[in-house]
Scaffold this motif. Structure first.
Motif, PDB file in Angstrom:
ATOM      1  N   LEU A  86     -28.259   2.514   1.785  1.00 27.01           N
ATOM      2  CA  LEU A  86     -27.884   3.854   1.308  1.00 27.01           C
ATOM      3  C   LEU A  86     -28.822   4.939   1.843  1.00 27.01           C
ATOM      4  O   LEU A  86     -28.668   6.114   1.512  1.00 27.01           O
ATOM      5  N   LYS A 107     -27.048   5.465  -8.846  1.00 31.31           N
ATOM      6  CA  LYS A 107     -26.513   5.161  -7.507  1.00 31.31           C
ATOM      7  C   LYS A 107     -26.357   3.667  -7.275  1.00 31.31           C
ATOM      8  O   LYS A 107     -25.552   3.230  -6.466  1.00 31.31           O
ATOM      9  N   GLU A 160     -13.741  -1.760 -11.840  1.00 28.53           N
ATOM     10  CA  GLU A 160     -12.936  -0.635 -11.332  1.00 28.53           C
ATOM     11  C   GLU A 160     -13.652   0.696 -11.562  1.00 28.53           C
ATOM     12  O   GLU A 160     -13.626   1.587 -10.713  1.00 28.53           O
ATOM     13  N   LYS A 191     -16.524   1.058  -9.113  1.00 26.18           N
ATOM     14  CA  LYS A 191     -15.983   1.415  -7.784  1.00 26.18           C
ATOM     15  C   LYS A 191     -15.618   2.889  -7.743  1.00 26.18           C
ATOM     16  O   LYS A 191     -15.947   3.593  -6.797  1.00 26.18           O
ATOM     17  N   LYS A 192     -14.915   3.338  -8.781  1.00 21.16           N
ATOM     18  CA  LYS A 192     -14.444   4.733  -8.822  1.00 21.16           C
ATOM     19  C   LYS A 192     -15.594   5.721  -8.709  1.00 21.16           C
ATOM     20  O   LYS A 192     -15.478   6.764  -8.086  1.00 21.16           O
ATOM     21  N   ARG A 193     -16.707   5.360  -9.327  1.00 18.73           N
ATOM     22  CA  ARG A 193     -17.878   6.252  -9.302  1.00 18.73           C
ATOM     23  C   ARG A 193     -18.699   6.077  -8.025  1.00 18.73           C
ATOM     24  O   ARG A 193     -19.754   6.689  -7.873  1.00 18.73           O
ATOM     25  N   SER A 194     -18.264   5.184  -7.151  1.00 18.90           N
ATOM     26  CA  SER A 194     -18.991   4.855  -5.903  1.00 18.90           C
ATOM     27  C   SER A 194     -20.434   4.443  -6.159  1.00 18.90           C
ATOM     28  O   SER A 194     -21.337   4.769  -5.387  1.00 18.90           O
ATOM     29  N   ILE A 195     -20.641   3.721  -7.259  1.00 15.50           N
ATOM     30  CA  ILE A 195     -21.983   3.155  -7.496  1.00 15.50           C
ATOM     31  C   ILE A 195     -22.074   1.871  -6.670  1.00 15.50           C
ATOM     32  O   ILE A 195     -21.129   1.069  -6.637  1.00 15.50           O
ATOM     33  N   PHE A 196     -23.195   1.699  -5.978  1.00 16.15           N
ATOM     34  CA  PHE A 196     -23.391   0.498  -5.154  1.00 16.15           C
ATOM     35  C   PHE A 196     -23.785  -0.642  -6.089  1.00 16.15           C
ATOM     36  O   PHE A 196     -24.783  -0.560  -6.795  1.00 16.15           O
ATOM     37  N   LYS A 207     -18.711  -4.006   4.434  1.00 14.84           N
ATOM     38  CA  LYS A 207     -18.549  -2.833   5.319  1.00 14.84           C
ATOM     39  C   LYS A 207     -17.333  -3.004   6.224  1.00 14.84           C
ATOM     40  O   LYS A 207     -16.491  -2.122   6.352  1.00 14.84           O
ATOM     41  N   ASP A 236     -14.142  -3.080   4.108  1.00 14.93           N
ATOM     42  CA  ASP A 236     -14.102  -2.077   3.062  1.00 14.93           C
ATOM     43  C   ASP A 236     -13.916  -2.720   1.676  1.00 14.93           C
ATOM     44  O   ASP A 236     -12.999  -2.387   0.929  1.00 14.93           O
ATOM     45  N   TYR A 239     -15.548  -4.191  -2.111  1.00 14.88           N
ATOM     46  CA  TYR A 239     -16.567  -4.066  -3.160  1.00 14.88           C
ATOM     47  C   TYR A 239     -17.539  -5.235  -2.966  1.00 14.88           C
ATOM     48  O   TYR A 239     -17.124  -6.347  -2.609  1.00 14.88           O
TER      49      TYR A 239
END
Ligand SMILES: NC(=O)C1=CN([C@@H]2O[C@H](COP(=O)(O)OP(=O)(O)OC[C@H]3O[C@@H](n4cnc5c(N)ncnc54)[C@H](O)[C@@H]3O)[C@@H](O)[C@H]2O)C=CC1
Ligand SMILES: O=C(O)CCC(=O)C(=O)O
Length: 428
Positions: free
Chosen positions: A206, A323, A339, A342-347, A400, A403, A405
Protein backbone atom coordinates in the motif's frame (compact mmCIF):
# COMPACT_ATOMS: atom_id res chain seq x y z
CA UNK A 1 -15.58 -20.69 22.35
CA UNK A 2 -18.95 -20.22 20.86
CA UNK A 3 -20.99 -17.08 21.16
CA UNK A 4 -24.75 -17.15 20.97
CA UNK A 5 -26.07 -17.67 17.46
CA UNK A 6 -22.60 -17.94 15.93
CA UNK A 7 -21.27 -21.24 14.66
CA UNK A 8 -17.59 -21.16 13.59
CA UNK A 9 -17.92 -24.47 11.75
CA UNK A 10 -20.76 -23.08 9.63
CA UNK A 11 -18.54 -20.03 8.97
CA UNK A 12 -15.57 -22.22 7.93
CA UNK A 13 -17.80 -24.32 5.67
CA UNK A 14 -19.38 -21.26 4.10
CA UNK A 15 -15.94 -19.81 3.29
CA UNK A 16 -14.93 -23.18 1.83
CA UNK A 17 -18.14 -23.57 -0.23
CA UNK A 18 -17.68 -20.17 -1.79
CA UNK A 19 -14.20 -21.05 -3.05
CA UNK A 20 -15.22 -24.60 -4.01
CA UNK A 21 -17.76 -22.96 -6.36
CA UNK A 22 -15.11 -20.64 -7.82
CA UNK A 23 -12.77 -23.59 -8.38
CA UNK A 24 -15.61 -25.80 -9.60
CA UNK A 25 -14.26 -28.52 -7.31
CA UNK A 26 -15.06 -32.11 -8.09
CA UNK A 27 -18.10 -33.07 -5.88
CA UNK A 28 -16.24 -35.86 -4.08
CA UNK A 29 -13.23 -33.62 -3.32
CA UNK A 30 -15.66 -31.02 -2.07
CA UNK A 31 -17.47 -33.46 0.20
CA UNK A 32 -14.19 -34.79 1.55
CA UNK A 33 -12.71 -31.38 2.33
CA UNK A 34 -15.74 -29.61 3.78
CA UNK A 35 -15.67 -31.75 6.93
CA UNK A 36 -13.09 -33.35 9.25
CA UNK A 37 -11.86 -36.82 8.35
CA UNK A 38 -11.70 -38.06 11.96
CA UNK A 39 -13.04 -36.93 15.33
CA UNK A 40 -12.23 -38.10 18.82
CA UNK A 41 -14.49 -37.09 21.72
CA UNK A 42 -13.58 -38.43 25.14
CA UNK A 43 -13.90 -38.03 28.88
CA UNK A 44 -10.91 -37.31 31.12
CA UNK A 45 -11.28 -38.21 34.80
CA UNK A 46 -8.99 -36.05 36.95
CA UNK A 47 -8.24 -36.42 40.66
CA UNK A 48 -8.71 -32.94 42.11
CA UNK A 49 -6.68 -31.52 45.00
CA UNK A 50 -9.67 -31.82 47.36
CA UNK A 51 -9.84 -35.60 46.81
CA UNK A 52 -12.85 -35.54 44.47
CA UNK A 53 -12.74 -36.73 40.86
CA UNK A 54 -13.92 -34.40 38.13
CA UNK A 55 -14.78 -35.54 34.61
CA UNK A 56 -13.59 -33.22 31.83
CA UNK A 57 -14.46 -33.43 28.13
CA UNK A 58 -11.66 -33.53 25.57
CA UNK A 59 -11.57 -33.46 21.77
CA UNK A 60 -9.09 -34.00 18.99
CA UNK A 61 -10.34 -33.43 15.47
CA UNK A 62 -8.28 -34.23 12.38
CA UNK A 63 -9.50 -32.45 9.28
CA UNK A 64 -7.07 -33.63 6.62
CA UNK A 65 -3.67 -35.33 6.42
CA UNK A 66 -3.11 -35.59 2.66
CA UNK A 67 -0.09 -33.25 2.66
CA UNK A 68 1.47 -34.61 5.87
CA UNK A 69 0.67 -35.45 9.49
CA UNK A 70 -2.24 -33.49 10.91
CA UNK A 71 -1.13 -30.45 12.91
CA UNK A 72 -2.69 -27.94 15.27
CA UNK A 73 -2.99 -26.65 18.79
CA UNK A 74 -4.91 -27.74 21.87
CA UNK A 75 -7.06 -25.14 23.63
CA UNK A 76 -8.25 -24.95 27.20
CA UNK A 77 -11.45 -22.93 27.43
CA UNK A 78 -14.65 -23.18 29.50
CA UNK A 79 -16.82 -22.32 26.46
CA UNK A 80 -15.05 -24.51 23.91
CA UNK A 81 -17.42 -26.34 21.57
CA UNK A 82 -16.99 -29.22 19.20
CA UNK A 83 -17.99 -27.02 16.26
CA UNK A 84 -15.30 -24.47 17.15
CA UNK A 85 -12.69 -27.24 17.12
CA UNK A 86 -14.03 -28.58 13.82
CA UNK A 87 -13.68 -25.12 12.27
CA UNK A 88 -10.21 -24.64 13.69
CA UNK A 89 -9.08 -28.05 12.37
CA UNK A 90 -10.24 -27.04 8.89
CA UNK A 91 -8.47 -23.67 9.09
CA UNK A 92 -5.27 -25.52 10.12
CA UNK A 93 -5.34 -27.49 6.86
CA UNK A 94 -5.58 -24.29 4.81
CA UNK A 95 -2.94 -22.59 6.97
CA UNK A 96 -0.30 -25.31 6.49
CA UNK A 97 -1.14 -25.44 2.82
CA UNK A 98 -0.96 -21.68 2.14
CA UNK A 99 2.56 -21.48 3.65
CA UNK A 100 3.41 -24.72 1.82
CA UNK A 101 4.65 -26.82 4.73
CA UNK A 102 4.20 -30.62 4.58
CA UNK A 103 1.49 -30.89 7.24
CA UNK A 104 -2.27 -31.32 7.41
CA UNK A 105 -4.82 -29.84 9.79
CA UNK A 106 -6.12 -30.76 13.25
CA UNK A 107 -7.18 -29.08 16.47
CA UNK A 108 -7.90 -30.18 20.02
CA UNK A 109 -9.47 -28.82 23.12
CA UNK A 110 -10.53 -29.48 26.66
CA UNK A 111 -13.56 -27.79 28.18
CA UNK A 112 -12.04 -26.33 31.32
CA UNK A 113 -11.03 -23.04 32.90
CA UNK A 114 -7.35 -23.23 33.85
CA UNK A 115 -7.78 -20.08 35.99
CA UNK A 116 -9.55 -22.37 38.46
CA UNK A 117 -7.16 -25.33 38.32
CA UNK A 118 -4.03 -25.79 40.42
CA UNK A 119 -0.75 -26.64 38.71
CA UNK A 120 -1.10 -30.28 39.81
CA UNK A 121 -4.67 -30.49 38.47
CA UNK A 122 -3.52 -29.02 35.13
CA UNK A 123 -0.72 -31.59 34.93
CA UNK A 124 -3.12 -34.48 35.62
CA UNK A 125 -5.54 -33.07 33.03
CA UNK A 126 -2.78 -32.91 30.39
CA UNK A 127 -1.65 -36.45 31.16
CA UNK A 128 -5.26 -37.72 31.15
CA UNK A 129 -5.84 -36.09 27.74
CA UNK A 130 -2.84 -37.90 26.28
CA UNK A 131 -3.83 -41.26 27.79
CA UNK A 132 -7.12 -41.01 25.89
CA UNK A 133 -5.63 -40.03 22.53
CA UNK A 134 -2.08 -41.49 22.58
CA UNK A 135 -2.73 -44.12 19.89
CA UNK A 136 -4.11 -41.51 17.51
CA UNK A 137 -1.43 -38.84 17.73
CA UNK A 138 2.34 -38.98 17.16
CA UNK A 139 5.06 -37.66 14.85
CA UNK A 140 3.69 -39.41 11.77
CA UNK A 141 -0.02 -39.12 12.59
CA UNK A 142 -1.00 -35.89 14.31
CA UNK A 143 1.19 -33.38 16.14
CA UNK A 144 -0.40 -31.10 18.77
CA UNK A 145 0.90 -27.71 19.95
CA UNK A 146 -0.17 -24.89 22.31
CA UNK A 147 -3.07 -22.55 21.60
CA UNK A 148 -5.44 -20.46 23.72
CA UNK A 149 -4.61 -20.86 27.44
CA UNK A 150 -2.08 -23.66 26.88
CA UNK A 151 1.70 -23.28 26.93
CA UNK A 152 5.04 -25.08 26.74
CA UNK A 153 4.66 -26.59 30.20
CA UNK A 154 1.35 -28.21 29.21
CA UNK A 155 2.99 -29.56 26.04
CA UNK A 156 5.89 -31.07 27.99
CA UNK A 157 3.57 -32.85 30.45
CA UNK A 158 1.69 -34.22 27.44
CA UNK A 159 4.89 -35.35 25.73
CA UNK A 160 6.16 -36.96 28.93
CA UNK A 161 2.95 -38.98 29.25
CA UNK A 162 3.17 -40.05 25.60
CA UNK A 163 6.82 -41.11 25.99
CA UNK A 164 5.97 -42.99 29.20
CA UNK A 165 3.25 -44.91 27.37
CA UNK A 166 5.43 -45.78 24.36
CA UNK A 167 8.75 -46.14 26.23
CA UNK A 168 11.14 -43.93 24.28
CA UNK A 169 11.89 -40.41 23.19
CA UNK A 170 9.52 -39.05 20.54
CA UNK A 171 10.11 -35.29 20.57
CA UNK A 172 8.38 -34.84 17.21
CA UNK A 173 5.04 -35.81 18.84
CA UNK A 174 4.29 -32.33 20.16
CA UNK A 175 5.63 -28.88 19.32
CA UNK A 176 5.74 -25.65 21.29
CA UNK A 177 7.85 -27.43 23.92
CA UNK A 178 10.07 -25.36 26.22
CA UNK A 179 13.52 -24.52 24.85
CA UNK A 180 16.01 -27.06 26.24
CA UNK A 181 13.32 -29.76 26.27
CA UNK A 182 13.00 -30.15 22.51
CA UNK A 183 11.52 -26.73 21.81
CA UNK A 184 12.70 -24.33 19.12
CA UNK A 185 14.04 -20.90 19.86
CA UNK A 186 11.62 -18.38 18.40
CA UNK A 187 8.42 -20.47 18.78
CA UNK A 188 7.12 -18.18 21.54
CA UNK A 189 7.51 -15.15 19.29
CA UNK A 190 6.66 -16.89 16.01
CA UNK A 191 2.91 -16.32 15.64
CA UNK A 192 2.99 -12.65 16.67
CA UNK A 193 6.10 -11.93 14.62
CA UNK A 194 4.54 -13.71 11.64
CA UNK A 195 1.48 -11.47 11.92
CA UNK A 196 3.75 -8.43 11.69
CA UNK A 197 5.86 -9.82 8.82
CA UNK A 198 2.55 -10.10 6.89
CA UNK A 199 1.44 -6.65 8.01
CA UNK A 200 4.80 -5.20 6.91
CA UNK A 201 4.29 -6.72 3.44
CA UNK A 202 0.71 -5.40 3.28
CA UNK A 203 1.87 -1.88 4.17
CA UNK A 204 4.64 -2.15 1.57
CA UNK A 205 2.02 -3.05 -1.04
CA UNK A 206 0.00 0.00 0.00
CA UNK A 207 3.12 2.18 0.06
CA UNK A 208 2.58 3.17 3.69
CA UNK A 209 5.66 3.32 5.98
CA UNK A 210 5.10 1.25 9.16
CA UNK A 211 6.51 4.10 11.24
CA UNK A 212 3.70 6.41 10.13
CA UNK A 213 0.95 4.05 11.35
CA UNK A 214 -1.13 3.52 14.47
CA UNK A 215 -2.86 0.31 15.57
CA UNK A 216 -5.42 -1.08 17.97
CA UNK A 217 -5.37 -4.69 19.18
CA UNK A 218 -7.79 -7.16 20.67
CA UNK A 219 -6.04 -9.56 23.08
CA UNK A 220 -2.75 -9.44 24.91
CA UNK A 221 -1.78 -13.09 25.07
CA UNK A 222 0.98 -14.89 23.20
CA UNK A 223 0.06 -13.68 19.71
CA UNK A 224 -0.75 -10.07 20.61
CA UNK A 225 2.24 -9.57 22.90
CA UNK A 226 4.81 -10.49 20.27
CA UNK A 227 2.91 -8.77 17.47
CA UNK A 228 2.95 -5.59 19.62
CA UNK A 229 6.63 -5.93 20.38
CA UNK A 230 7.69 -6.30 16.74
CA UNK A 231 5.27 -3.69 15.39
CA UNK A 232 6.42 -1.03 17.87
CA UNK A 233 10.09 -1.96 17.26
CA UNK A 234 9.45 -1.10 13.59
CA UNK A 235 8.19 2.34 14.66
CA UNK A 236 4.42 1.69 14.73
CA UNK A 237 2.34 3.17 17.55
CA UNK A 238 -0.24 1.11 19.48
CA UNK A 239 -2.94 3.26 20.97
CA UNK A 240 -5.30 0.62 22.37
CA UNK A 241 -5.29 -2.98 23.56
CA UNK A 242 -8.17 -4.97 24.98
CA UNK A 243 -8.01 -8.01 27.24
CA UNK A 244 -10.34 -10.28 29.20
CA UNK A 245 -10.62 -9.85 32.96
CA UNK A 246 -11.61 -13.18 34.47
CA UNK A 247 -12.30 -11.69 37.89
CA UNK A 248 -14.81 -9.14 36.50
CA UNK A 249 -16.01 -11.56 33.79
CA UNK A 250 -15.72 -8.83 31.17
CA UNK A 251 -13.18 -7.33 28.83
CA UNK A 252 -11.61 -3.86 28.96
CA UNK A 253 -9.85 -1.68 26.41
CA UNK A 254 -6.75 0.17 27.61
CA UNK A 255 -6.10 3.31 25.60
CA UNK A 256 -3.26 5.79 25.50
CA UNK A 257 -3.54 8.12 22.54
CA UNK A 258 0.15 9.02 22.53
CA UNK A 259 1.08 5.33 22.41
CA UNK A 260 1.25 2.44 24.88
CA UNK A 261 4.63 1.35 26.25
CA UNK A 262 4.54 -2.36 25.44
CA UNK A 263 7.23 -3.42 27.95
CA UNK A 264 5.28 -1.69 30.71
CA UNK A 265 2.00 -3.27 29.59
CA UNK A 266 3.61 -6.74 29.49
CA UNK A 267 4.92 -6.19 33.02
CA UNK A 268 1.35 -5.73 34.34
CA UNK A 269 -0.31 -8.70 32.63
CA UNK A 270 -0.67 -12.22 34.01
CA UNK A 271 0.15 -15.52 32.33
CA UNK A 272 -3.35 -15.63 30.76
CA UNK A 273 -2.88 -12.26 29.04
CA UNK A 274 -5.08 -10.30 31.47
CA UNK A 275 -3.97 -6.70 32.01
CA UNK A 276 -4.18 -5.43 35.61
CA UNK A 277 -6.61 -2.54 35.33
CA UNK A 278 -5.52 -0.66 38.47
CA UNK A 279 -1.89 -0.74 37.38
CA UNK A 280 -2.84 0.25 33.82
CA UNK A 281 -4.62 3.35 35.12
CA UNK A 282 -1.48 4.17 37.15
CA UNK A 283 0.45 3.98 33.84
CA UNK A 284 -1.88 6.63 32.41
CA UNK A 285 -4.22 4.37 30.41
CA UNK A 286 -7.85 5.30 29.89
CA UNK A 287 -10.08 2.37 30.84
CA UNK A 288 -12.79 1.77 28.21
CA UNK A 289 -15.29 -0.96 27.51
CA UNK A 290 -13.75 -4.13 26.02
CA UNK A 291 -15.48 -3.67 22.66
CA UNK A 292 -13.96 -0.21 22.13
CA UNK A 293 -10.70 -1.55 20.65
CA UNK A 294 -12.47 -1.82 17.29
CA UNK A 295 -13.74 1.78 17.33
CA UNK A 296 -10.36 3.52 17.58
CA UNK A 297 -9.23 6.05 15.00
CA UNK A 298 -6.23 4.05 13.81
CA UNK A 299 -4.73 2.80 10.53
CA UNK A 300 -4.56 -0.86 11.51
CA UNK A 301 -6.78 -3.26 13.43
CA UNK A 302 -5.14 -6.40 14.82
CA UNK A 303 -7.75 -8.82 16.20
CA UNK A 304 -5.60 -11.27 18.21
CA UNK A 305 -8.01 -12.87 20.68
CA UNK A 306 -11.16 -14.66 19.59
CA UNK A 307 -13.30 -15.69 16.66
CA UNK A 308 -16.37 -13.71 15.51
CA UNK A 309 -15.30 -10.28 16.73
CA UNK A 310 -15.66 -8.30 13.48
CA UNK A 311 -19.35 -8.69 12.78
CA UNK A 312 -21.87 -6.64 10.86
CA UNK A 313 -22.72 -4.94 14.19
CA UNK A 314 -19.20 -4.18 15.39
CA UNK A 315 -18.04 -3.23 11.88
CA UNK A 316 -20.26 -0.16 12.06
CA UNK A 317 -17.87 1.20 14.70
CA UNK A 318 -14.73 0.76 12.54
CA UNK A 319 -13.13 4.14 11.81
CA UNK A 320 -13.11 5.43 8.22
CA UNK A 321 -9.33 5.77 8.60
CA UNK A 322 -8.67 2.04 9.02
CA UNK A 323 -6.62 0.85 6.06
CA UNK A 324 -5.59 -2.67 7.08
CA UNK A 325 -7.12 -5.48 9.11
CA UNK A 326 -4.52 -8.13 9.86
CA UNK A 327 -6.09 -11.18 11.52
CA UNK A 328 -3.89 -12.63 14.28
CA UNK A 329 -6.72 -14.69 15.79
CA UNK A 330 -8.38 -17.61 14.05
CA UNK A 331 -11.73 -16.69 12.52
CA UNK A 332 -12.10 -13.17 13.98
CA UNK A 333 -14.27 -11.96 11.08
CA UNK A 334 -17.80 -13.23 10.43
CA UNK A 335 -18.17 -14.29 6.76
CA UNK A 336 -20.96 -11.76 6.10
CA UNK A 337 -18.54 -8.97 7.04
CA UNK A 338 -16.15 -9.68 4.18
CA UNK A 339 -18.42 -7.80 1.76
CA UNK A 340 -18.34 -4.74 4.04
CA UNK A 341 -14.55 -4.87 4.29
CA UNK A 342 -14.29 -5.08 0.49
CA UNK A 343 -16.71 -2.19 0.02
CA UNK A 344 -14.61 0.02 2.25
CA UNK A 345 -11.44 -1.05 0.37
CA UNK A 346 -9.77 -2.09 3.61
CA UNK A 347 -6.78 -4.34 2.89
CA UNK A 348 -7.37 -7.66 4.67
CA UNK A 349 -4.64 -10.13 5.62
CA UNK A 350 -6.65 -13.30 6.32
CA UNK A 351 -6.14 -15.29 9.52
CA UNK A 352 -4.76 -18.52 8.08
CA UNK A 353 -2.08 -16.53 6.23
CA UNK A 354 -1.34 -13.87 8.87
CA UNK A 355 -1.09 -16.22 11.85
CA UNK A 356 0.72 -19.10 10.10
CA UNK A 357 4.01 -18.15 11.78
CA UNK A 358 3.28 -20.37 14.78
CA UNK A 359 2.75 -23.55 12.86
CA UNK A 360 5.62 -22.72 10.50
CA UNK A 361 7.94 -22.51 13.50
CA UNK A 362 6.38 -25.72 14.85
CA UNK A 363 7.39 -27.35 11.57
CA UNK A 364 10.94 -25.99 12.09
CA UNK A 365 10.82 -27.46 15.61
CA UNK A 366 9.97 -30.89 14.17
CA UNK A 367 12.79 -30.61 11.63
CA UNK A 368 15.25 -29.70 14.42
CA UNK A 369 13.98 -32.54 16.66
CA UNK A 370 14.29 -35.04 13.80
CA UNK A 371 17.92 -34.09 13.20
CA UNK A 372 18.58 -33.56 16.94
CA UNK A 373 20.32 -30.31 16.09
CA UNK A 374 18.94 -26.94 17.16
CA UNK A 375 19.32 -23.68 15.24
CA UNK A 376 20.18 -20.27 16.68
CA UNK A 377 17.19 -17.93 17.12
CA UNK A 378 18.31 -15.59 14.32
CA UNK A 379 18.29 -18.52 11.87
CA UNK A 380 14.79 -19.61 12.97
CA UNK A 381 13.39 -16.09 12.62
CA UNK A 382 15.11 -15.51 9.30
CA UNK A 383 13.62 -18.72 7.88
CA UNK A 384 10.24 -17.76 9.36
CA UNK A 385 10.33 -14.34 7.74
CA UNK A 386 11.28 -15.91 4.39
CA UNK A 387 8.38 -18.41 4.55
CA UNK A 388 5.80 -15.83 5.66
CA UNK A 389 6.93 -13.26 3.11
CA UNK A 390 6.91 -15.67 0.21
CA UNK A 391 3.43 -16.98 1.18
CA UNK A 392 2.13 -13.40 1.45
CA UNK A 393 3.65 -12.46 -1.92
CA UNK A 394 2.14 -15.51 -3.66
CA UNK A 395 -1.32 -14.64 -2.32
CA UNK A 396 -0.92 -10.95 -3.10
CA UNK A 397 0.26 -11.69 -6.66
CA UNK A 398 -2.81 -13.83 -7.32
CA UNK A 399 -5.11 -11.23 -5.74
CA UNK A 400 -3.62 -8.48 -7.93
CA UNK A 401 -3.60 -10.56 -11.10
CA UNK A 402 -7.22 -11.71 -10.80
CA UNK A 403 -8.57 -8.74 -8.85
CA UNK A 404 -9.47 -10.93 -5.87
CA UNK A 405 -10.05 -10.24 -2.20
CA UNK A 406 -7.01 -11.43 -0.22
CA UNK A 407 -9.02 -14.06 1.71
CA UNK A 408 -10.31 -15.56 -1.53
CA UNK A 409 -6.84 -15.60 -3.11
CA UNK A 410 -5.38 -17.34 -0.04
CA UNK A 411 -8.18 -19.92 -0.07
CA UNK A 412 -7.71 -20.61 -3.78
CA UNK A 413 -4.01 -21.37 -3.30
CA UNK A 414 -4.55 -23.44 -0.14
CA UNK A 415 -7.54 -25.47 -1.34
CA UNK A 416 -5.98 -26.17 -4.75
CA UNK A 417 -2.88 -27.66 -3.09
CA UNK A 418 -4.90 -29.93 -0.80
CA UNK A 419 -7.29 -30.94 -3.59
CA UNK A 420 -4.28 -31.88 -5.72
CA UNK A 421 -2.79 -33.94 -2.86
CA UNK A 422 -5.98 -35.94 -2.25
CA UNK A 423 -6.27 -36.65 -5.97
CA UNK A 424 -2.62 -37.69 -6.34
CA UNK A 425 -3.02 -40.04 -3.38
CA UNK A 426 -5.96 -41.61 -5.16
CA UNK A 427 -8.42 -40.83 -2.36
CA UNK A 428 -10.95 -39.48 -4.84
N1 LIG B 1 -0.54 -19.20 20.11
C1 LIG B 1 -0.36 -19.50 18.83
O1 LIG B 1 0.72 -19.93 18.40
C2 LIG B 1 -1.47 -19.27 17.85
C3 LIG B 1 -2.67 -18.70 18.21
N2 LIG B 1 -3.59 -18.40 17.25
C4 LIG B 1 -4.86 -17.78 17.57
O2 LIG B 1 -4.65 -16.48 18.10
C5 LIG B 1 -5.66 -16.16 19.06
C6 LIG B 1 -5.00 -15.81 20.37
O3 LIG B 1 -4.21 -16.92 20.80
P1 LIG B 1 -3.12 -16.78 21.96
O4 LIG B 1 -2.53 -15.44 21.96
O5 LIG B 1 -2.27 -17.97 21.85
O6 LIG B 1 -4.05 -16.96 23.23
P2 LIG B 1 -3.77 -16.54 24.74
O7 LIG B 1 -4.59 -17.44 25.57
O8 LIG B 1 -2.30 -16.44 25.00
O9 LIG B 1 -4.36 -15.04 24.80
C7 LIG B 1 -5.68 -14.74 24.54
C8 LIG B 1 -5.88 -13.26 24.81
O10 LIG B 1 -7.20 -12.89 24.40
C9 LIG B 1 -7.77 -12.09 25.41
N3 LIG B 1 -9.23 -12.18 25.37
C10 LIG B 1 -10.02 -13.24 25.60
N4 LIG B 1 -11.31 -12.89 25.48
C11 LIG B 1 -11.32 -11.57 25.18
C12 LIG B 1 -12.35 -10.62 24.93
N5 LIG B 1 -13.63 -10.94 24.98
N6 LIG B 1 -11.98 -9.36 24.64
C13 LIG B 1 -10.69 -8.98 24.62
N7 LIG B 1 -9.67 -9.83 24.83
C14 LIG B 1 -9.99 -11.11 25.10
C15 LIG B 1 -7.18 -12.64 26.71
O11 LIG B 1 -7.29 -11.69 27.77
C16 LIG B 1 -5.74 -12.86 26.27
O12 LIG B 1 -5.04 -11.65 26.37
C17 LIG B 1 -6.59 -17.37 19.07
O13 LIG B 1 -7.59 -17.20 18.10
C18 LIG B 1 -5.66 -18.51 18.64
O14 LIG B 1 -6.35 -19.62 18.12
C19 LIG B 1 -3.35 -18.61 15.92
C20 LIG B 1 -2.18 -19.17 15.52
C21 LIG B 1 -1.19 -19.65 16.46
O1 LIG C 1 1.95 -24.72 16.13
C1 LIG C 1 1.04 -25.43 15.77
O2 LIG C 1 1.17 -26.58 15.40
C2 LIG C 1 -0.40 -24.99 15.74
C3 LIG C 1 -0.68 -23.56 15.99
C4 LIG C 1 -2.18 -23.37 15.93
O3 LIG C 1 -2.91 -24.05 16.62
C5 LIG C 1 -2.73 -22.41 15.02
O4 LIG C 1 -2.02 -21.94 14.12
O5 LIG C 1 -3.93 -22.10 15.13
Amino acid sequence: MNQQGYNPYAAAQSQFDQIADVLDLDPSVRELLRQPSREFHFTIPVKMDDGSTKIFHGYRIQHNAARGPAKGGIRFHPLETVDTIRALSMWMTWKCSVVDIPLGGAKGGIICDPHNLSKGEQERLCRGYVRQIAKNIGPVIDVPAPDVMTNGQHMLWMLDEYETIFGGHYPGTITGKPVGSGGSLGRTEATGYGVIYSLREALKALDIPVSSTTASLQGFGNVAEYASRLYTSMGGKIVAISSWDNHDQKSYTFRKKDGLDIDKMVAIKDSFGTINKEKAVELGCELLDGGEWIAQDVDILLPCALENQITTDTFEKVSKNVKVICEGANGPTAPECDELIKKRSIFLVPDFLANAGGVTCSYFEQVQCNSNYFWPKEEVLEKLDEKMTSAFQAVYRLAKEKDLYMRDAAYIIAINRVAEAVKLRGWV
